[in-house]
Design a protein around this motif. Structure first.
Motif, PDB file in Angstrom:
ATOM      1  N   TRP A 285      71.691  30.799 -89.816  1.00 56.27           N
ATOM      2  CA  TRP A 285      71.777  30.702 -88.353  1.00 56.27           C
ATOM      3  C   TRP A 285      71.566  32.060 -87.689  1.00 56.27           C
ATOM      4  CZ3 TRP A 285      70.981  26.400 -86.080  1.00 56.27           C
ATOM      5  CH2 TRP A 285      71.322  25.209 -86.700  1.00 56.27           C
ATOM      6  N   VAL A 286      72.068  33.098 -88.304  1.00 50.62           N
ATOM      7  CA  VAL A 286      71.845  34.443 -87.763  1.00 50.62           C
ATOM      8  C   VAL A 286      70.357  34.778 -87.794  1.00 50.62           C
ATOM      9  CG1 VAL A 286      72.249  36.902 -88.182  1.00 50.62           C
ATOM     10  CG2 VAL A 286      74.158  35.293 -88.306  1.00 50.62           C
ATOM     11  N   GLY A 287      69.688  34.424 -88.871  1.00 52.12           N
ATOM     12  CA  GLY A 287      68.253  34.657 -88.976  1.00 52.12           C
ATOM     13  C   GLY A 287      67.466  33.855 -87.959  1.00 52.12           C
ATOM     14  N   LEU A 288      67.839  32.598 -87.786  1.00 51.23           N
ATOM     15  CA  LEU A 288      67.161  31.759 -86.792  1.00 51.23           C
ATOM     16  C   LEU A 288      67.384  32.293 -85.373  1.00 51.23           C
ATOM     17  CD1 LEU A 288      67.821  28.175 -88.188  1.00 51.23           C
ATOM     18  CD2 LEU A 288      65.631  29.393 -88.069  1.00 51.23           C
ATOM     19  N   ALA A 289      68.580  32.779 -85.094  1.00 53.55           N
ATOM     20  CA  ALA A 289      68.854  33.353 -83.773  1.00 53.55           C
ATOM     21  C   ALA A 289      68.016  34.610 -83.562  1.00 53.55           C
ATOM     22  CB  ALA A 289      70.340  33.672 -83.638  1.00 53.55           C
ATOM     23  N   GLY A 290      67.850  35.411 -84.607  1.00 51.27           N
ATOM     24  CA  GLY A 290      67.015  36.607 -84.500  1.00 51.27           C
ATOM     25  C   GLY A 290      65.563  36.259 -84.234  1.00 51.27           C
ATOM     26  N   VAL A 291      65.061  35.253 -84.912  1.00 52.16           N
ATOM     27  CA  VAL A 291      63.676  34.813 -84.695  1.00 52.16           C
ATOM     28  C   VAL A 291      63.513  34.293 -83.275  1.00 52.16           C
ATOM     29  CG1 VAL A 291      61.972  33.067 -85.369  1.00 52.16           C
ATOM     30  CG2 VAL A 291      63.187  34.363 -87.112  1.00 52.16           C
ATOM     31  N   ALA A 292      64.478  33.515 -82.800  1.00 54.62           N
ATOM     32  CA  ALA A 292      64.409  32.999 -81.428  1.00 54.62           C
ATOM     33  C   ALA A 292      64.419  34.141 -80.418  1.00 54.62           C
ATOM     34  CB  ALA A 292      65.578  32.054 -81.169  1.00 54.62           C
ATOM     35  N   GLY A 293      65.182  35.178 -80.688  1.00 52.50           N
ATOM     36  CA  GLY A 293      65.210  36.335 -79.791  1.00 52.50           C
ATOM     37  C   GLY A 293      63.882  37.059 -79.752  1.00 52.50           C
ATOM     38  N   VAL A 294      63.249  37.206 -80.887  1.00 55.28           N
ATOM     39  CA  VAL A 294      61.940  37.867 -80.942  1.00 55.28           C
ATOM     40  C   VAL A 294      60.896  37.043 -80.196  1.00 55.28           C
ATOM     41  CG1 VAL A 294      60.064  38.537 -82.504  1.00 55.28           C
ATOM     42  CG2 VAL A 294      62.420  39.146 -83.051  1.00 55.28           C
ATOM     43  N   VAL A 295      60.926  35.734 -80.378  1.00 54.57           N
ATOM     44  CA  VAL A 295      59.978  34.856 -79.681  1.00 54.57           C
ATOM     45  C   VAL A 295      60.197  34.933 -78.179  1.00 54.57           C
ATOM     46  CG1 VAL A 295      59.346  32.443 -79.310  1.00 54.57           C
ATOM     47  CG2 VAL A 295      59.636  33.309 -81.629  1.00 54.57           C
ATOM     48  N   ALA A 296      61.448  34.906 -77.737  1.00 56.80           N
ATOM     49  CA  ALA A 296      61.740  34.981 -76.308  1.00 56.80           C
ATOM     50  C   ALA A 296      61.274  36.318 -75.735  1.00 56.80           C
ATOM     51  CB  ALA A 296      63.236  34.796 -76.062  1.00 56.80           C
ATOM     52  N   GLY A 297      61.462  37.398 -76.470  1.00 57.32           N
ATOM     53  CA  GLY A 297      60.983  38.703 -76.015  1.00 57.32           C
ATOM     54  C   GLY A 297      59.475  38.740 -75.903  1.00 57.32           C
ATOM     55  N   GLY A 298      58.780  38.129 -76.846  1.00 53.56           N
ATOM     56  CA  GLY A 298      57.323  38.062 -76.798  1.00 53.56           C
ATOM     57  C   GLY A 298      56.834  37.287 -75.594  1.00 53.56           C
ATOM     58  N   VAL A 299      57.522  36.206 -75.257  1.00 54.73           N
ATOM     59  CA  VAL A 299      57.145  35.418 -74.084  1.00 54.73           C
ATOM     60  C   VAL A 299      57.290  36.258 -72.821  1.00 54.73           C
ATOM     61  CG1 VAL A 299      57.848  33.457 -72.660  1.00 54.73           C
ATOM     62  CG2 VAL A 299      57.645  33.191 -75.125  1.00 54.73           C
ATOM     63  N   LEU A 300      58.375  37.019 -72.718  1.00 53.03           N
ATOM     64  CA  LEU A 300      58.589  37.855 -71.530  1.00 53.03           C
ATOM     65  C   LEU A 300      57.525  38.944 -71.420  1.00 53.03           C
ATOM     66  CD1 LEU A 300      62.471  38.230 -71.577  1.00 53.03           C
ATOM     67  CD2 LEU A 300      61.079  36.804 -70.062  1.00 53.03           C
ATOM     68  N   VAL A 301      57.160  39.543 -72.533  1.00 51.09           N
ATOM     69  CA  VAL A 301      56.132  40.585 -72.518  1.00 51.09           C
ATOM     70  C   VAL A 301      54.785  39.993 -72.112  1.00 51.09           C
ATOM     71  CG1 VAL A 301      54.802  42.138 -73.996  1.00 51.09           C
ATOM     72  CG2 VAL A 301      57.287  42.103 -74.145  1.00 51.09           C
ATOM     73  N   ALA A 302      54.445  38.832 -72.643  1.00 55.08           N
ATOM     74  CA  ALA A 302      53.170  38.190 -72.304  1.00 55.08           C
ATOM     75  C   ALA A 302      53.116  37.837 -70.828  1.00 55.08           C
ATOM     76  CB  ALA A 302      52.977  36.938 -73.153  1.00 55.08           C
ATOM     77  N   ARG A 303      54.223  37.352 -70.280  1.00 53.84           N
ATOM     78  CA  ARG A 303      54.250  37.003 -68.852  1.00 53.84           C
ATOM     79  C   ARG A 303      54.094  38.247 -67.996  1.00 53.84           C
ATOM     80  NH1 ARG A 303      59.462  34.149 -66.575  1.00 53.84           N
ATOM     81  NH2 ARG A 303      60.254  36.218 -67.022  1.00 53.84           N
ATOM     82  N   ASP A 304      54.758  39.329 -68.388  1.00 55.82           N
ATOM     83  CA  ASP A 304      54.650  40.584 -67.645  1.00 55.82           C
ATOM     84  C   ASP A 304      53.217  41.110 -67.676  1.00 55.82           C
ATOM     85  OD1 ASP A 304      55.746  42.863 -66.218  1.00 55.82           O
ATOM     86  OD2 ASP A 304      55.456  43.974 -68.088  1.00 55.82           O
ATOM     87  N   GLN A 305      52.541  40.992 -68.793  1.00 56.20           N
ATOM     88  CA  GLN A 305      51.156  41.455 -68.903  1.00 56.20           C
ATOM     89  C   GLN A 305      50.241  40.646 -67.986  1.00 56.20           C
ATOM     90  OE1 GLN A 305      49.716  44.002 -70.439  1.00 56.20           O
ATOM     91  NE2 GLN A 305      51.694  44.736 -71.139  1.00 56.20           N
TER      92      GLN A 305
END
Length: 56
Positions: free
Chosen positions: A7-27
């Protein structure tokens, strides 16, 4: 104990994906500005920075 790390690993992956979405939207937002818009904003910020501050 192994279940917790899964679950900790899955939460980390979800955090990375969410960060990528925010960066893509900002770009996308940043790329929508024309060079004239950017130049006007920079000139406005420069004028504000050169103006004496009333709080001093």
């Amino acid at each position: 104990m192994k279940g917790i790390w899964k679950w900790v690993g899955l939460a980390g992956v979800a955090g990375v994906v969410a960060g990528g979405v925010l960066v893509a939207r900002d770009q996308r937002v940043r790329k929508s500005y024309t060079p004239e818009d950017i130049r006007a904003r920079l000139h406005q910020r420069l004028a504000e920075a050169e103006r004496p501050d009333a709080t001093e």
